[in-house]
Write an enzyme that holds these catalytic residues in place. Structure first.
Site, mmCIF file in Angstrom:
data_model
loop_
_atom_site.group_PDB
_atom_site.id
_atom_site.type_symbol
_atom_site.label_atom_id
_atom_site.label_comp_id
_atom_site.label_asym_id
_atom_site.label_seq_id
_atom_site.Cartn_x
_atom_site.Cartn_y
_atom_site.Cartn_z
ATOM 1 C CE LYS A 1 -11.673 -1.774 5.208
ATOM 2 N NZ LYS A 1 -11.472 -1.674 3.731
HETATM 3 C C1 LIG Z 1 -10.178 -1.941 3.007
HETATM 4 C C2 LIG Z 1 -10.271 -2.209 1.561
HETATM 5 C C3 LIG Z 1 -9.192 -2.788 0.833
HETATM 6 C C4 LIG Z 1 -7.851 -3.078 1.474
HETATM 7 O O1 LIG Z 1 -7.907 -4.171 2.349
HETATM 8 P P1 LIG Z 1 -6.740 -4.426 3.400
HETATM 9 O O2 LIG Z 1 -7.207 -5.543 4.263
HETATM 10 O O3 LIG Z 1 -6.605 -3.130 4.160
HETATM 11 O O4 LIG Z 1 -5.510 -4.760 2.649
HETATM 12 C C5 LIG Z 1 -9.387 -3.086 -0.503
HETATM 13 N N1 LIG Z 1 -10.560 -2.822 -1.126
HETATM 14 C C6 LIG Z 1 -11.607 -2.261 -0.474
HETATM 15 C C7 LIG Z 1 -12.869 -1.984 -1.222
HETATM 16 C C8 LIG Z 1 -11.513 -1.939 0.891
HETATM 17 O O5 LIG Z 1 -12.565 -1.372 1.516
#
Ligand SMILES: *Cc1c(COP(=O)(O)O)cnc(C)c1O
Length: 497
Positions: free
Chosen positions: A113
């Site tokens: 993120k």
């Molecule tokens: C948010 C997240 C996901 C999922 O990603 P999306 O874009 O919501 O599909 C997968 N792995 C981790 C570690 C995350 O923080």
């Protein structure tokens, strides 16, 4: 480039408006009116650039109302070794022959993120300036752990913004709590709420849509904005790393320019895999997009049957960031797959809200199975694959990434497909140390989270991320705990209005 809304194709705004608004007023998501194309020569040229320049190149196709200088201001501030522990911002690790782990977690909070939340504040403040919104931007976030910390790190000390994060007092891990309580920055606030994540989220939504609060902020030269994943400003940075990874593999001689690759993505809100879909349609040669879910497998069923049905039990898993039953970004994919038919999208999402279920047309079903494959695995399989990868390849991966690896192995077995494959690795194993250690050592240990970090450092050859290594010695800055009825009053008092 203009942006339309998935629920009203007549809406037509520039990227600066799409980013500051976050969501269109009738509830639709902003989508660029066309997908810009990259030639193989462009992709080849990208391989010679720094990550910040790769990003700037891609953004110049989407954010056409930004000047070159504005784009570089954003990319240079976000994608530097000031924020990332990797010179190349992302890393590619070789798991086994023809399988590449695209590590997206070398940023300040050790999860992918950061790739978007490091740049979103710059997009937002630049956009606000461009459309003469001379206001301080106030970001409110409700978090179940990861997003809140990544948003805090992104917005800390960014001029013209302030950020306030609410988390459920008993609903986050001790490590996540400590990460937030020790947050640095002069424009940040963190507060625990007596309640669960939904209480935090409902409270934030109520404050966002409270006209009286809106007016009070306006009178004081402020406005609310959102850092959640439906903002186009969070999606567009994610397209970059798929193009970048392909270009890198060409440059390293792992693939030839034009060779197809598969991309596997551990998925929750469908944002990260949608970015891969965009990269493919811009011109990255992709064979299959493989959507990996944990036992909350609403997307597996959807891709395999064309029926989206959220009426099912919700499970708390060892890959909590994928514990989601409503994947918001799917709306963007369906808009594209219906040839931008806003009436159909309105109808399906009305059904989703009313009945929790909708079924797409045969035409869309055919497109889904042409482009995507989907699979899922449970917690036991997740831990087993972490163990297996560790033993076989001396590679330590986190629980979310492990779901992707397992689904990919199943895919390979059932199809015999030998296309080279990129797996999105979404978090550092240090971030989910308890489950990772249990998987590697084959049993639960009762040591505390700091000791777990030391133990993973002994077992893996991954250095402890500086942000986690420092955590033990950082002073706690935020200890407020409030009742959910006090949230609005708390926000206004923190803003001094
Ligand atoms: C948010 C997240 C996901 C999922 O990603 P999306 O874009 O919501 O599909 C997968 N792995 C981790 C570690 C995350 O923080």
């Amino acid at each position: 480039m203009f942006y339309n809304s998935t629920r009203n194709s007549d809406v037509k705004v520039k990227s600066a408006e799409a980013i500051t608004q976050g969501i269109s007023s009738e509830g639709g998501l902003f989508v660029p009116e066309s997908i810009p194309e990259l030639s193989l020569a462009d992709i080849n040229a990208i391989g010679e650039m720094s990550y910040a320049d790769r990003a700037a190149f891609v953004f110049s196709k989407f954010l056409t109302d930004f000047t070159e200088a504005e784009i570089h201001y954003c990319t240079d501030n976000a994608y530097s070794t000031k924020n990332f522990e990797s010179e190349s911002i992302t890393e590619i690790a070789h798991l086994f022959d023809g399988t590449y782990m695209l590590e997206l977690w070398h940023g300040p909070t050790c999860a992918f993120k950061d790739m978007a939340l490091q740049i979103l504040p710059y997009f937002l403040t630049t956009s606000a300036k461009k459309i003469n919104l001379d206001k301080k931007i106030v970001i409110l976030v409700a978090t179940s752990g990861d997003t809140g910390k990544a948003a805090l790190e992104g917005f800390k000390d960014v001029e013209g913004t302030s950020i306030l994060v609410f988390y459920p007092e008993d609903g986050v891990s001790p490590m996540q709590k400590r990460q937030m309580k020790t947050q640095e920055g002069s424009n940040v606030g963190v507060c625990a709420l007596k309640g669960n994540f939904d209480d935090c989220q409902n409270g934030v939504k109520a404050i966002f849509t409270d006209d009286e609060v809106k007016q009070t902020l306006e009178n004081n030269g402020m406005m609310f904005s959102s850092a959640n994943s439906i903002n186009w400003g969070r999606l567009v940075p994610q397209i970059v790393y798929y193009i970048s990874a392909y270009a890198e593999l060409v440059k390293d001689g792992e693939i030839a320019l034009g060779d197809k690759v598969n991309i596997v993505v551990p998925t929750g809100n469908f944002g990260n895999i949608l970015a891969a879909y965009y990269a493919k349609h811009m011109g990255v040669p992709v064979n299959k997009l493989i959507c990996a879910s944990n036992i909350n497998n609403v997307l597996t069923d959807f891709i395999n049957t064309g029926v989206y049905d959220r009426n099912r039990k919700f499970f708390a898993t060892v890959s909590p960031s994928m514990d989601i039953l409503i994947s918001s970004n799917l709306e963007r994919l369906l808009y594209l797959m219906t040839d931008r038919n806003d009436a159909v999208i309105r109808e399906w999402f009305r059904k989703l809200a009313a009945e929790g279920r909708y079924e797409v047309s045969d035409d869309v079903k055919a497109k889904l199975s042409d482009e995507f494959c989907a699979g899922f695995c449970d917690d036991e399989q997740t831990k087993a694959i972490i163990h297996e990868i560790y033993e076989k390849y001396s590679y330590t991966c986190d629980t979310h990434t492990a779901v992707a690896v397992k689904v990919y192995e199943d895919y390979k077995k059932s199809t015999g497909d030998t296309t080279k494959t990129i797996i999105a690795s979404t978090a550092s194993p240090y971030k989910f140390s308890a489950a990772v250690l249990e998987a590697i050592e084959g049993g639960k240990s009762d040591i505390d989270e700091y000791a777990m970090i030391d133990r993973i450092a002994e077992l893996s050859d991954i250095p402890v991320p500086a942000a986690l290594a420092d955590l033990k010695n950082k002073p706690e800055r935020f200890s407020d705990v409030i009742d959910k009825t006090e949230q609005k009053k708390y926000v206004l008092s923190k803003l001094g209005v």
